[in-house]
Design a protein around this motif. Structure first.
Motif, PDB file in Angstrom:
ATOM      1  N   ILE A 331       0.893  -1.268   0.045  1.00 33.39           N
ATOM      2  CA  ILE A 331       0.191   0.003  -0.079  1.00 33.39           C
ATOM      3  C   ILE A 331       0.675   1.260   0.151  1.00 33.39           C
ATOM      4  N   GLN A 332       2.061   1.330   0.943  1.00 27.58           N
ATOM      5  CA  GLN A 332       2.787   2.538   0.985  1.00 27.58           C
ATOM      6  C   GLN A 332       3.503   2.672  -0.445  1.00 27.58           C
ATOM      7  N   ARG A 333       3.872   1.570  -0.829  1.00 27.40           N
ATOM      8  CA  ARG A 333       4.734   1.739  -2.037  1.00 27.40           C
ATOM      9  C   ARG A 333       3.902   2.299  -3.436  1.00 27.40           C
ATOM     10  N   ALA A 338       0.785   9.513  -7.558  1.00 32.27           N
ATOM     11  CA  ALA A 338      -0.748   9.829  -7.887  1.00 32.27           C
ATOM     12  C   ALA A 338      -1.405   8.685  -8.582  1.00 32.27           C
ATOM     13  N   ARG A 339      -2.605   8.626  -8.062  1.00 31.60           N
ATOM     14  CA  ARG A 339      -3.599   7.522  -8.784  1.00 31.60           C
ATOM     15  C   ARG A 339      -3.528   7.621 -10.013  1.00 31.60           C
ATOM     16  N   ALA A 340      -3.488   8.801 -10.705  1.00 30.92           N
ATOM     17  CA  ALA A 340      -3.613   8.750 -12.296  1.00 30.92           C
ATOM     18  C   ALA A 340      -2.304   8.203 -12.880  1.00 30.92           C
ATOM     19  N   ALA A 341      -1.167   8.651 -11.971  1.00 39.57           N
ATOM     20  CA  ALA A 341       0.004   8.030 -12.634  1.00 39.57           C
ATOM     21  C   ALA A 341       0.316   6.779 -12.430  1.00 39.57           C
ATOM     22  N   ALA A 342      -0.204   5.997 -11.447  1.00 45.77           N
ATOM     23  CA  ALA A 342      -0.013   4.714 -11.111  1.00 45.77           C
ATOM     24  C   ALA A 342      -0.447   3.501 -12.155  1.00 45.77           C
ATOM     25  N   SER A 343       0.026   2.337 -12.216  1.00 44.74           N
ATOM     26  CA  SER A 343      -0.197   1.644 -13.351  1.00 44.74           C
ATOM     27  C   SER A 343      -1.362   1.105 -12.899  1.00 44.74           C
ATOM     28  N   ASP A 346      -1.326  -1.770 -10.188  1.00 41.45           N
ATOM     29  CA  ASP A 346      -1.365  -1.053  -9.045  1.00 41.45           C
ATOM     30  C   ASP A 346      -2.685  -0.575  -8.303  1.00 41.45           C
ATOM     31  N   GLN A 347      -3.230   0.014  -9.371  1.00 41.90           N
ATOM     32  CA  GLN A 347      -4.692   0.575  -8.998  1.00 41.90           C
ATOM     33  C   GLN A 347      -5.485  -0.705  -8.857  1.00 41.90           C
ATOM     34  N   GLY A 348      -5.488  -1.646  -9.389  1.00 42.78           N
ATOM     35  CA  GLY A 348      -6.400  -2.839  -9.098  1.00 42.78           C
ATOM     36  C   GLY A 348      -6.063  -3.481  -7.989  1.00 42.78           C
ATOM     37  N   LEU A 349      -4.806  -3.524  -7.518  1.00 43.87           N
ATOM     38  CA  LEU A 349      -4.457  -4.232  -6.368  1.00 43.87           C
ATOM     39  C   LEU A 349      -4.890  -3.408  -4.986  1.00 43.87           C
ATOM     40  N   PHE A 350      -4.701  -2.201  -5.155  1.00 49.03           N
ATOM     41  CA  PHE A 350      -5.052  -1.071  -4.174  1.00 49.03           C
ATOM     42  C   PHE A 350      -6.551  -1.450  -3.924  1.00 49.03           C
ATOM     43  N   ASP A 351      -7.546  -1.124  -4.831  1.00 49.98           N
ATOM     44  CA  ASP A 351      -8.889  -1.344  -4.819  1.00 49.98           C
ATOM     45  C   ASP A 351      -9.338  -2.831  -4.361  1.00 49.98           C
ATOM     46  N   HIS A 352      -8.607  -3.724  -4.830  1.00 51.63           N
ATOM     47  CA  HIS A 352      -8.888  -5.161  -4.212  1.00 51.63           C
ATOM     48  C   HIS A 352      -8.792  -5.323  -2.803  1.00 51.63           C
ATOM     49  N   GLY A 373       0.906   9.901   3.503  1.00 52.07           N
ATOM     50  CA  GLY A 373       0.754  11.424   2.553  1.00 52.07           C
ATOM     51  C   GLY A 373       0.278  11.297   1.132  1.00 52.07           C
ATOM     52  N   ALA A 374      -0.891  10.191   0.842  1.00 54.86           N
ATOM     53  CA  ALA A 374      -1.487  10.046  -0.330  1.00 54.86           C
ATOM     54  C   ALA A 374      -2.007  11.167  -0.908  1.00 54.86           C
ATOM     55  N   GLU A 375      -2.004  11.488  -2.324  1.00 61.96           N
ATOM     56  CA  GLU A 375      -2.984  12.312  -2.892  1.00 61.96           C
ATOM     57  C   GLU A 375      -4.300  12.150  -2.835  1.00 61.96           C
ATOM     58  N   PRO A 376      -5.225  12.961  -3.232  1.00 61.71           N
ATOM     59  CA  PRO A 376      -6.617  12.839  -2.688  1.00 61.71           C
ATOM     60  C   PRO A 376      -7.333  11.609  -3.770  1.00 61.71           C
TER      61      PRO A 376
END
Length: 395
Positions: A331-333, A338-343, A346-352, A373-376
């Motif tokens: 999660i920290q990695r 930014a969410r829009a810049a993540a692959s 990674d977005q799928g893993l975070f959401d899962h 310090g994650a962006e909004p």
């Protein structure tokens, strides 16, 4: 999600797949056929008539069925030839049980070219008694639905139960007619042997779905297995592990379920871990044609160790039974960008990870994301997931 385990899972512990099991039954009960099968390439007996001229008609018919990979039919034909009819103490069933209880170390293994999709996941155990492998342990961790460990197998061995003990996850064993009807409730839990299980008492006969007649009884006449699978496919995403496309259980288990997709809207997608070296693109389409979504992984030189690594890694980051330290690190990695810049991965893993967590874990992950310090964009994603889940509960 509900895992369904085939023979390839227990090959990692030195047990035979269906083909090897049939070969070693013949090794004891009909050595003439065994020697013939081991001394030739896979061709129809009719193409090698002089070589099998010493065999009778029944034996030639069995070889023909073996060439067609109809292993359940082969064992049924052999049982009827030797014992006259299906019986619990038949020579065939007695030998099958002996092989599974104490697998021989010189089991006849196919050559690398003959190894099917299920394959060998790891090196066979050196001990004469099969032991649970990392694959069994990973699957038992992944089978945790949040306080209820639930997994289905067509294998007869009890290695999943032993793996559960090593993980301190006690589970109940159910077999054939004792299996409860699928439900999302927590009482639907245990290791479900839909083709039967070896009795823990070696002096008792084991009721197994082994031959074509057994499949006919439990799938067509009594309908114990298909009714279970139909209900499960409407409640869970079925994930197949350790099967090849030509395994007899695949013909019986999922073809009819796929046919129902045009009539029932509530059927969940079904998945299979599919080993491939990239040389056979048709095999991938074969799974899709059966209504199953393949999850391919690389098998160089028919080495299926990648599957073991994949399942172990998945178990580590499982929302229900994973390692908190590993999950937190992921999660920290992920939120460093930014969410829009993540692959997309990674977005799928975070959401899962957030979606599959309970309310307590979601609160903990939210605090972790905020402290990182994650962006909004990441916080918005968590709020969206929570809102959709709440809407689903109310509807």
């Amino acid at each position: 999600m509900l895992f369904v385990c085939g023979a390839g899972v227990s090959k990692s512990s030195g047990l035979p797949d269906f083909r090897e099991l049939v070969l070693n039954v013949y090794k004891t009960l009909d050595s003439s056929i065994y020697e013939f099968l081991c001394s030739r390439k896979t061709k129809a007996c009719s193409a090698l008539e002089p070589a099998c001229s010493h065999l009778n008609g029944n034996q030639r018919a069995e070889i023909k069925r073996f060439d067609g990979r109809d292993y359940d039919v082969v064992l049924g034909m052999l049982e009827r030839r030797l014992d006259g009819r299906t019986r619990e103490d038949s020579k065939v069933r007695t030998k099958v049980i002996d092989l599974l209880r104490s697998p021989e170390q010189d089991l006849e293994s196919p050559t690398s070219k003959q190894t099917d999709d299920a394959g060998v996941l790891e090196k066979p155990a050196a001990s004469p008694k099969a032991r649970p492998s990392t694959v069994h342990r990973a699957l038992m961790r992944l089978a945790d639905r949040g306080g209820a460990t639930t997994i289905v197998t067509t294998n007869f061995d009890l290695l999943l139960q032993e793996a559960g003990k090593s993980l301190r996850v006690p589970v109940q064993t159910y077999s054939l007619g004792d299996i409860p009807r699928p439900t999302r409730r927590r009482e639907f839990a245990g290791v479900f042997h839909i083709h039967g299980a070896l009795s823990r008492n070696p002096n008792r006969f084991s009721d197994l779905i082994l031959t074509d007649q057994d499949f006919g009884e439990f799938y067509l006449r009594r309908r114990i297995v298909p009714d279970f699978i139909y209900d499960a496919a409407r409640l869970f995403h079925l994930v197949l592990v350790g099967y090849s496309a030509n395994d007899p259980p695949m013909r019986y288990l999922l073809n009819a379920v796929a046919a129902d997709e045009t009539r029932f809207d509530d059927l969940k997608d079904r998945f299979v871990f599919f080993g491939t070296d990239g040389s056979d693109p048709v095999a991938l389409e074969d799974w899709k044609g059966r209504g199953i979504v393949p999850i391919p992984y690389s098998t160089p030189n028919h080495d299926h160790s990648m599957l073991s690594k994949m399942l172990s890694r998945w178990a580590e980051i499982s929302a229900n039974n994973g390692k908190r330290r590993v999950i937190d690190k992921e999660i920290q990695r992920i939120v460093k960008k930014a969410r829009a810049a993540a692959s997309e991965v990674d977005q799928g893993l975070f959401d899962h990870l957030f979606r599959r967590s309970d309310s307590t874990e979601k609160a903990r992950l939210s605090e972790l994301v905020s402290c990182a310090g994650a962006e909004p964009g990441w916080l918005d994603a968590m709020l969206t997931i929570e809102a959709r889940q709440n809407l689903g509960h109310r509807s």
